[in-house]
Scaffold this active site. Structure first.
Site, short mmCIF file in Angstrom:
data_model
loop_
_atom_site.label_atom_id
_atom_site.label_comp_id
_atom_site.label_asym_id
_atom_site.label_seq_id
_atom_site.Cartn_x
_atom_site.Cartn_y
_atom_site.Cartn_z
N LEU A 149 10.15 -0.34 -15.12
CA LEU A 149 9.19 -0.77 -16.26
C LEU A 149 9.49 0.12 -17.52
O LEU A 149 9.70 1.16 -17.30
CB LEU A 149 7.95 -0.45 -15.93
CG LEU A 149 7.52 -1.54 -14.50
CD1 LEU A 149 6.06 -1.24 -14.24
CD2 LEU A 149 7.82 -3.11 -14.97
N ASP A 150 9.15 -0.42 -18.73
CA ASP A 150 9.17 0.43 -20.00
C ASP A 150 8.23 1.34 -19.88
O ASP A 150 7.53 1.26 -19.32
CB ASP A 150 8.93 -0.44 -21.12
CG ASP A 150 10.13 -1.54 -21.32
OD1 ASP A 150 11.18 -1.35 -20.72
OD2 ASP A 150 10.08 -2.42 -22.07
N LYS A 151 8.21 2.57 -20.54
CA LYS A 151 7.50 3.79 -20.60
C LYS A 151 6.00 3.08 -20.85
O LYS A 151 5.14 3.59 -20.17
CB LYS A 151 7.88 4.53 -21.67
CG LYS A 151 6.87 5.59 -21.94
CD LYS A 151 7.00 6.40 -23.11
CE LYS A 151 6.15 7.76 -23.29
NZ LYS A 151 6.37 8.53 -24.48
#
Length: 349
Positions: A149-151
């Site tokens: 998942l993106d940050k």
């Protein structure tokens, strides 16, 4: 200086200070060439990067790689561990574990936590935390991580505890049998449910971004309208593929970038003052991985996990509802239409 996120025992492998005296036989050589001769265990490019980063001093002063030495100078070098070595240090990072058994771990990732070490984030990641809490993951590639998942995207992730489980999950992802559903707040009023089938690749000019490009990899996103506000829409997105930034890129591609997305949000738009303030306070793309379904690698049962929306997401929704004059809605009122024949593991209210 000790990295604030590391335990003392972890720090010993990260850096050390080496004091050297330039020998007479390096007279007339550049600093980077002389260091390569004096420290043969490190590549010249790595030594040059340390010089440029101010980690090398000559007689107490920072220097450029091209500085010529004449012998007798005192060189102080801050030896840095290879980033790949630092990346796989165990760190005591709290993890929100929703489910675990001997085969898999399901984690509710908070916004702000980087999943895998990389440029600018060589420590303090989910991977570092996994290695602390589950030391056996040192023997599993990427510490069992099979998707990211993106940050600043929150929500559900699955991690494999064994190589066999990792192989199974990777095969499921490739076969598109892992079901991943996200809640997103999109800009504008999305008229109807839809499907985006558009290849995603590196942006042709801005290399830190992704984009819909003809040479990209196949990418398919389904979206469903859940609730409309004055100038935003809550949608549920389901992934068929798992490209980098896929939902963010696809929703922007159809003219509905995610609210508060700093990369793909487009030109700043004017909303009601209270919404502008709420978006500013939110400070990240409005995206949450809410539901995850997969076939358990050991039991063969299809299992589903759901994650409640985090407080900041709920707060933004509340502000949008108030401004639109809508009633408060429980996100669990949206019934899923594909939960039949699944073991539902709904953890934490």
């Amino acid at each position: 200086m000790m990295h604030p996120d590391l335990e003392p025992d972890d720090y010993s492998d990260i850096s050390e200070s080496r004091v050297l005296t330039a020998p007479a036989d390096v007279a007339g050589q550049r600093l980077d060439a002389a260091l390569a001769q004096m420290l043969p265990d490190y590549s010249r490019s790595r030594l040059t990067s340390w010089i440029k980063d101010g980690l090398v001093t000559v007689d107490g002063q920072p220097a450029l790689p091209k500085l010529k030495l004449w012998g007798g100078e005192t060189l102080t070098v801050e030896i840095q561990a290879n980033p790949d070595e630092v990346a796989f240090q165990a760190e005591n990072i709290p993890l929100d574990v929703l489910y675990e058994d001997e085969t898999i771990i399901v984690i509710n990732k908070p916004a702000g936590l980087v999943v895998h070490p990389g440029s600018g984030n060589w420590s303090g990641t989910l991977l570092n935390g996994l290695l602390h809490h589950y030391p056996e993951l040192k023997s599993v590639p990427r510490a069992g991580i099979v998707h990211r998942l993106d940050k600043d995207t929150s929500g559900l992730m699955v991690v494999a505890r064994t190589l066999q489980a990792q192989t199974s999950l990777v095969q499921q992802l490739q076969a598109r049998t892992v079901s991943r559903h996200y809640f997103a707040i999109a800009q504008g009023l999305v008229k109807r449910d839809g499907r985006v089938d558009a290849p995603i690749g590196r942006h042709p000019r801005e290399r830190t971004k992704m984009a819909v490009v003809g040479t990209g990899k196949p990418a398919v996103t389904h979206y469903r309208v859940l609730e409309r506000f004055s100038a935003h829409t809550l949608v549920e997105c389901k992934l068929e593929t798992g490209r980098t930034h896929q939902i963010r890129v696809h929703m922007a591609h159809v003219g509905h970038p995610l609210a508060a997305d700093p990369v793909y949000g487009g030109r700043a738009k004017l909303f009601a003052p209270e919404i502008m303030l709420a978006l500013e306070d939110f400070g990240r793309q409005a995206l949450h991985a809410k539901k995850l379904s997969l076939v358990h690698p050991a039991s063969g049962k299809t299992m589903t996990w759901k994650s409640p929306l985090p407080a900041d997401f709920e707060g933004l929704l509340a502000a949008l509802r108030v401004e639109a004059g809508a009633d408060d809605v429980d996100d669990d009122d949206w019934d899923d239409d594909d939960d039949h024949d699944m073991e539902l593991v709904y953890v934490r209210d």
